[in-house]
Design an enzyme around this catalytic site. Structure first.
Site, mmCIF file in Angstrom:
data_model
loop_
_atom_site.group_PDB
_atom_site.id
_atom_site.type_symbol
_atom_site.label_atom_id
_atom_site.label_comp_id
_atom_site.label_asym_id
_atom_site.label_seq_id
_atom_site.Cartn_x
_atom_site.Cartn_y
_atom_site.Cartn_z
ATOM 1 N N GLU A 22 54.367 -21.774 8.909
ATOM 2 C CA GLU A 22 53.641 -20.662 9.487
ATOM 3 C C GLU A 22 54.474 -19.391 9.344
ATOM 4 O O GLU A 22 55.690 -19.421 9.527
ATOM 5 C CB GLU A 22 53.363 -20.948 10.970
ATOM 6 C CG GLU A 22 52.110 -20.280 11.478
ATOM 7 C CD GLU A 22 51.817 -20.646 12.922
ATOM 8 O OE1 GLU A 22 52.153 -19.822 13.787
ATOM 9 O OE2 GLU A 22 51.268 -21.736 13.187
ATOM 10 N N HIS A 67 50.217 -13.563 12.255
ATOM 11 C CA HIS A 67 50.771 -14.860 11.874
ATOM 12 C C HIS A 67 49.731 -15.679 11.118
ATOM 13 O O HIS A 67 48.552 -15.326 11.093
ATOM 14 C CB HIS A 67 51.362 -15.608 13.080
ATOM 15 C CG HIS A 67 50.362 -16.192 14.033
ATOM 16 N ND1 HIS A 67 49.716 -15.446 14.986
ATOM 17 C CD2 HIS A 67 49.914 -17.464 14.184
ATOM 18 C CE1 HIS A 67 48.916 -16.238 15.691
ATOM 19 N NE2 HIS A 67 49.008 -17.477 15.233
HETATM 20 ZN ZN ZN Z 1 48.418 -19.220 16.030
#
Ligand code: ZN
Length: 129
Positions: A22, A67
């Site tokens: 991520e 993100h």
């Molecule tokens: Zn998230």
């Protein structure tokens, strides 16, 4: 609110190249245009989540966060919503396959916000001829 096309493309690219991890960063704006992504030093990432060390944030004004969700699910998690409440008014989640339609912007309550993609003249860009 608007986002510069180049900034959006950069976000999608960096999210894509971070996958399956991520990616997380902070957003900066010039007036009403989101123009910069600030990568927080010390950000660690797993396939599940990215942890931003917010105490490491440079002393700059940020308006929100960005993100990625490598799963492609663009809905904010409960942890995301806690972050949204604390860190600014605009929060972008980009998901696989990271094309120009696979992202959504949310406000601090987690409601969808329309961001217009605009052309922005980056004044400090240098042409190397
Ligand atoms: Zn998230």
């Amino acid at each position: 609110m608007n986002i510069a096309r180049d900034t959006l493309l950069f976000i999608l690219e960096v999210c894509k190249s971070s996958a399956p991890l991520e990616f997380a960063g902070m957003l900066q704006a010039d007036g009403d245009v989101i123009t910069e992504v600030v990568i927080v030093p010390g950000t660690s990432s797993t396939g599940e989540s990215a942890v931003m060390q917010l105490f490491m944030l440079p002393n700059i004004h940020t308006i929100g966060t960005v993100h990625s969700h490598p799963s492609g699910n663009l809905r904010p998690s409960n942890t995301d919503l806690e972050l949204f409440m604390k860190k600014g008014s605009y929060h972008i989640i980009a998901g696989a396959p990271y094309d120009t339609s696979s992202w959504t912007c949310y406000n601090r309550k987690g409601n969808t916000v329309e961001l217009e993609v605009v052309d922005y003249d980056f004044k400090d860009e240098i042409d190397l001829l």
